[in-house]
Write an enzyme that holds these catalytic residues in place. Structure first.
Site, short mmCIF file in Angstrom:
data_model
loop_
_atom_site.label_atom_id
_atom_site.label_comp_id
_atom_site.label_asym_id
_atom_site.label_seq_id
_atom_site.Cartn_x
_atom_site.Cartn_y
_atom_site.Cartn_z
CD GLU A 98 78.95 -45.01 3.61
OE1 GLU A 98 80.10 -44.64 3.28
OE2 GLU A 98 78.42 -44.71 4.70
CG PHE A 156 74.75 -49.60 7.44
CD1 PHE A 156 74.06 -50.52 8.24
CD2 PHE A 156 74.17 -48.36 7.22
CE1 PHE A 156 72.84 -50.21 8.79
CE2 PHE A 156 72.94 -48.03 7.78
CZ PHE A 156 72.27 -48.96 8.56
CB THR A 204 80.24 -49.24 6.03
OG1 THR A 204 79.18 -50.04 6.56
CG2 THR A 204 79.67 -47.99 5.40
N GLY A 207 90.18 -45.85 10.60
CA GLY A 207 89.05 -46.32 11.39
C GLY A 207 88.95 -45.62 12.73
CG ASP A 208 85.49 -43.94 13.88
OD1 ASP A 208 86.22 -42.98 13.56
OD2 ASP A 208 84.35 -44.13 13.42
CD GLN A 258 84.37 -38.88 6.88
OE1 GLN A 258 83.20 -39.22 6.99
NE2 GLN A 258 85.37 -39.73 7.01
#
Length: 370
Positions: A22, A24, A53, A113-114, A196
């Protein structure tokens, strides 16, 4: 342009382990240059895909979609693009999906999402979706089976991917309730689960067995965060409320000010954890590394696990094979292409077909713009 689920199935059929990474989107031009250079090096580790991301509320949406295009066109890597519901009306979601489709991306990680920065509570955007499952259903309705769809559990994320949560979703009322929601996401069309980060193998294995007992047989991709430094490890686990065994804290405490020792000990601990979950009979044969755009921790972990690079694409040409629909059959380039590689790719990006023999004046292509 291959789906994650197909790549995982291929690796399993061939009896080999696999890895994925991953990244970003960086915030500066220097950051982009450094990251592209780092990814070029990390490609040698043989990831079967890279995960990119998405900032809350589309904060990095342009950068994310540009990253996906570059990964396909310039780096020759399969991608999975994150997509969230936070601050995202349907129009923005559809625009992002079209960008992914047009670039050849076959995998979407669907997340609620946050909360937006500065907010403690998550609220539905007007004209948007309330839950990840709504996003999964929307993608399936618009694009059918074109995308792999993944889901996220507190120990899971993933094709259209959905996140999974082996330690329990923060808003779940019980393990049974959590598993029911996971089952609903699968029934809605999610077909890969990415988890996670975690540091307790037994917690993960127990969760994985409950997933399988619930009749959920889609691939589980365990999310692994290499331990880089004590400070970053504590900050991230505190923020995400990740369960960390006391035995690991006891090992790290005496060496917390020695980054090299922390990295070496952390690598051995995480590698042993990976061996346990890979050998737990859950049908898991690979790991997904949260790199934080750094290479050394991931390199050390894969070396410790003795993962042999087995990239699906063998490099038969002097350039990286592009995965875009237009260029994936390209076999011929002019001799000067290597002088300015990315410039050449950019300047020929609008061509509908490419030479497949020697260059001559009879070829139906316009000269490169000066």
């Amino acid at each position: 342009m291959v789906k994650i689920s197909e790549k995982i199935a291929k690796a399993q059929k061939e009896g080999r382990s696999w890895c994925s990474f991953e990244f970003f989107p960086p915030k500066t031009q220097d950051g982009w240059a450094n990251l592209y250079s780092r990814i070029e090096k990390m490609k040698e580790l043989g990831p079967i895909f890279v995960d990119i991301t998405w900032g809350a509320g589309g904060a990095t949406s342009d950068a994310t979609t540009a990253f996906v295009k570059a990964a396909h066109a310039d780096l020759g890597l399969e991608t999975c693009m994150h997509l969230t519901c936070t601050n995202m009306p349907v129009e923005m979601i559809d625009a992002a999906l079209k960008e992914a489709f047009d670039s050849g991306c076959r995998n979407i990680l669907a997340l609620r999402g946050d909360p937006p920065r500065g907010s403690e509570e998550w609220t539905r955007t007007e004209g948007g979706f309330n839950h990840a499952i709504d996003l999964v259903r929307h993608v399936r309705k618009k694009y059918g089976d074109y995308f792999d769809i993944g889901m996220a559990d507190w120990l899971a994320i993933g094709g259209v991917q959905v996140a999974g949560f082996p330690e329990g979703h923060p808003q779940s009322t019980s393990p049974e309730d959590e598993m029911r929601h996971l089952r609903e996401k699968v029934d809605a069309g999610a077909n890969v689960i990415f988890t996670q980060m975690f540091y307790d193998a037994e917690v993960f294995i127990d969760w994985g067995r409950r997933v399988r007992a619930a009749g959920i047989e889609i691939p589980i991709v365990p999310g692994i965060m290499p331990i880089q430094t004590y400070a970053s490890f504590k900050r991230r686990t505190d923020f995400s409320k990740t369960i960390v065994p006391q035995s690991l804290w006891d090992l790290l405490e005496p060496i917390k000010d020695d980054d090299k020792s922390v990295r070496e000990l952390g690598t051995k601990f995480v590698a042993e954890m990976c061996r346990k979950i890979l050998g737990a009979g859950l049908g898991i044969h690979g790991i997904h590394c949260y790199t934080m755009n750094l290479s050394r921790g991931t390199e050390m972990l894969l070396e410790e696990l003795n993962f042999v690079a087995t990239a699906d694409v063998v490099k038969p040409l002097p350039w990286t094979l592009s995965l875009t629909s237009k260029r994936r059959t390209e076999t011929t380039r002019p001799i000067f292409w290597s002088n300015r590689q990315r410039s050449y790719v950019s300047r020929t990006s609008d061509w509908d077909e490419f030479p497949n023999g020697r260059w001559s004046v009879s070829l139906p292509f316009s000269p490169l713009p000066s």
